[in-house]
Enzyme design. Structure first.
Site, mmCIF file in Angstrom:
data_model
loop_
_atom_site.group_PDB
_atom_site.id
_atom_site.type_symbol
_atom_site.label_atom_id
_atom_site.label_comp_id
_atom_site.label_asym_id
_atom_site.label_seq_id
_atom_site.Cartn_x
_atom_site.Cartn_y
_atom_site.Cartn_z
ATOM 1 N N ASP A 90 -65.232 -4.530 -10.118
ATOM 2 C CA ASP A 90 -64.945 -3.150 -9.733
ATOM 3 C C ASP A 90 -63.875 -3.086 -8.649
ATOM 4 O O ASP A 90 -62.984 -2.234 -8.669
ATOM 5 C CB ASP A 90 -66.214 -2.471 -9.215
ATOM 6 C CG ASP A 90 -67.225 -2.219 -10.315
ATOM 7 O OD1 ASP A 90 -66.925 -2.548 -11.471
ATOM 8 O OD2 ASP A 90 -68.310 -1.700 -10.016
ATOM 9 N N ASP A 132 -72.004 -4.461 -9.173
ATOM 10 C CA ASP A 132 -72.655 -3.160 -9.356
ATOM 11 C C ASP A 132 -73.423 -3.019 -10.663
ATOM 12 O O ASP A 132 -74.604 -2.693 -10.673
ATOM 13 C CB ASP A 132 -71.608 -2.044 -9.308
ATOM 14 C CG ASP A 132 -71.048 -1.833 -7.922
ATOM 15 O OD1 ASP A 132 -71.412 -2.596 -7.026
ATOM 16 O OD2 ASP A 132 -70.224 -0.914 -7.757
ATOM 17 N N SER A 494 -67.101 5.346 -6.938
ATOM 18 C CA SER A 494 -67.651 4.194 -6.238
ATOM 19 C C SER A 494 -68.625 4.683 -5.180
ATOM 20 O O SER A 494 -68.480 5.785 -4.634
ATOM 21 C CB SER A 494 -66.518 3.414 -5.565
ATOM 22 O OG SER A 494 -67.027 2.533 -4.586
#
Length: 622
Positions: A90, A132, A494
């Protein structure tokens, strides 16, 4: 025959040949190949998040090997070699089209582990997870497999330090200076923001979901917060995990015995209390689905109750980045996640009777760990919290008829007058157009603009990328100029994003949701008193019908897909385009967009009602 429920290994010489060979190669007894199989899995990818995973997997594998055998006191089990899944980064991919693979990576992790768990027939699994999305995909696969399993976080990274100023840094710091005109300064921050190994250290999505997994019962609480390079992770934690797994296997304690309606509710409440990532409202539905509950917002917690708890009952206890000062390693320093859980239990906000992977109830685990009292700085008390209201709010209204839009209230830095924001729409057909404008004409953004980024949802992008790059630049722009610029999108954010940012707006533009019908100059109203998100122009039925007709003609002229959608030029992206379900159902990929549930079960209610003893007037049962 083996006693393993998932798969039967008989004494056929063809099927035994490789299992005997593997036993010799792994240093275990070939006579144990017909006993239940156990093994370790890990998640890997292209970033620092994953660099520590292999050492933990190796340590746990070695601990398992040392505990397996036929002598008294040893475990009669077949040990399998460690396996790994793959995911994107990410942090490295934000702001690029490759970021479309991030959420898809959750699905890929799930699919890969589904194959391994089911085809190998694991009767006991320990998983080491990082970044994540892979942790959520891992938990979902373990819940569907429903054999004894336990998860351990690889651990967060330490914050960086700016050697010139002494200020703490993290990856969000680096994204926030992306618009700075000084090349040397930008490079300086990039060089010092992420030292060492581990996943993002603030209360971003990684630590939100690791805390969630701990509170939901699938990870020992004391293993959530220590840093990735903490020596406990490759020493005592490895042996502890093997002991917990052996106990689960002996008792027949399976993931679905742990992850139930109230344990999921507990985890959501803690996510509110830590000012956690908006992505929890994307991942909690997927975890609930894998646990047997088809619709989180009906079976586990309604939007009305979610907002009541976040607005009136659950405060934010942590002074944590990105909205505060400290990182996860600081939470570990003052006692760990168990301190937060203890504080919420004592206030009456959590059901302490829920079972956990340690074989204890949540309350008993916290008591055994000797959880400290809140330090009053990094972790505050429920009586004197960091912020009086919970960190998240879901919104309805004419732009979010599915009640899908999510706002991270803990991260809002301004713009809400009497809980209202009125802005003027500035529309971008995709994230890249916004990034180009922020690069070339940042001065064009004005106070009370509401940026609209659409065609970036699960089907439209496809893949529903998160938008740390533009939100970070907007945050810096707003701070420097003393203005408020909002952003709403059918994509996601995010956990490091701050500001007036609203994601998961649905139905998404690619499927004809109202966000597709907004025009430049429209008034956008965010009303937290009514938890609504509205476009004033779309209140007029004639205007709505006219704009919808134009959109439908554009779709028809383009073969059934709106021309502003992203290009689905790989099999994975094409699969997402055709099968992605809405964020309210987890944003995953299911045939014909019909959410699939293995062995559905009823969401049994208990008598427990979350309550805050310091706000008795706000307590309410739903």
């Amino acid at each position: 025959m083996t006693k393993s429920k998932p798969v039967l290994i008989d004494r056929h010489p063809g099927r035994s040949a490789q299992t005997i060979g593997l036993a010799h190669a792994l240093g275990t007894d070939p006579e144990l190949i017909h006993y239940p199989s156990v093994g370790v899995v890990g998640t890997k990818g292209d970033s620092q998040c994953y660099l520590g995973v292999m050492s933990k997997v190796d340590a746990i594998h070695a601990s398992l090997r040392n505990r397996i055998g036929q002598a008294p006191g040893l475990l009669k089990l077949r040990l399998v070699q460690p396996e790994y899944t793959i995911a994107t980064s990410d942090g490295i991919r934000n702001g690029t089209r490759e970021m479309r693979y991030s959420l898809i990576g959750r699905e890929v992790t799930h699919d890969a582990l589904c194959e391994h768990l089911e085809a190998t027939g694991l009767a006991g699994t320990i998983a080491v997870v990082a970044c994540d999305k892979p942790p959520v995909g891992t938990l979902a696969a373990l819940l569907e497999h429903n054999q004894p399993a336990i998860i351990m976080s690889d651990g967060p990274i330490h914050p960086g330090i700016d050697p010139n100023s002494g200020e703490p840094l993290d990856i969000v710091s680096a994204y926030q200076v992306a618009g700075n005109p000084d090349d040397a300064f930008r490079h300086h921050i990039a060089c010092h923001a992420c030292p060492g190994i581990g996943s993002c250290g603030g209360m971003f999505t990684y630590n939100t979901m690791q805390t969630f997994i701990g509170v939901v019962g699938m990870q020992p609480l004391h293993m959530v917060a220590p840093a990735s390079d903490d020596p406990r992770r490759v020493k005592e934690f490895a042996d502890e995990l093997v002991g917990y797994l052996a106990d689960m296997m002996e008792k027949g304690l399976n993931p679905r015995d742990i992850v139930k309606r109230d344990s999921i509710r507990n985890a959501v409440i803690v996510a509110m209390a830590i000012g956690g990532s908006t992505n929890v409202t994307l991942h909690a539905p997927e975890i609930a689905r894998a646990a047997g509950y088809a619709d989180f917002w009906k079976d586990i917690m309604t939007p009305e109750e979610f907002n009541h708890l976040s607005r009136d009952v659950v405060p934010v206890l942590t002074d944590a980045r990105p909205y505060g000062t400290y990182s996860m390693v600081d939470i570990d320093r003052v006692g760990g996640v168990q301190v937060i859980v203890r504080e919420l239990l004592e206030a009456g906000l959590l059901n302490g009777d829920m079972m956990t992977c340690t074989g204890e109830t949540l309350s008993a685990q916290v008591a055994r760990l000797g959880a400290k009292a809140s330090d009053g700085e990094v972790i505050r008390t429920v009586e004197k919290p960091y912020k009086p209201t919970g960190g998240l709010r879901v919104l309805g209204g004419n732009l979010s008829p599915d009640f899908s839009a999510i706002l991270k209230l803990a991260g809002v830095e301004g713009g809400l007058e009497n809980n209202n924001f009125r802005g003027i729409a500035r529309v971008f057909e995709g994230e890249q157009g916004l990034l180009d404008a922020l690069d070339r004409t940042p001065e064009s953004f004005q106070n009370n603009d509401m940026i609209i980024v659409r065609y970036e949802g699960p089907s439209g992008a496809p893949g529903m990328p998160e938008m740390l790059d533009p939100t970070s630049r907007i945050t810096t722009l707003c701070r420097e100029r003393g203005i408020v610029v909002g952003l709403m999108t059918d994509a996601r954010f995010s956990g490091g994003s701050v500001g007036l940012v609203i994601g998961h707006v649905g139905p998404e533009a690619a499927l004809g949701g109202p966000i597709a019908f907004i025009k430049n100059g429209d008034e956008i109203v965010v009303d937290l008193n009514t938890s609504t998100l509205n476009c004033t122009a779309l209140n007029d039925p004639a205007t709505l019908a006219k704009r919808k007709a134009v959109w439908e003609s554009e779709v028809a002229a383009n073969g059934g897909t709106h021309p502003k959608c992203g290009i689905a030029d790989t099999r994975l992206l094409h699969r997402a385009r055709q099968t992605a379900v809405p964020a309210t159902r987890g944003g995953g990929m299911h045939p014909n967009r019909e959410v699939w549930v293995r062995a559905p079960r009823a969401a049994e209610r208990t008598r427990f009602v979350p309550a805050n003893k310091y706000r008795p007037e706000a307590n309410k049962a739903f």
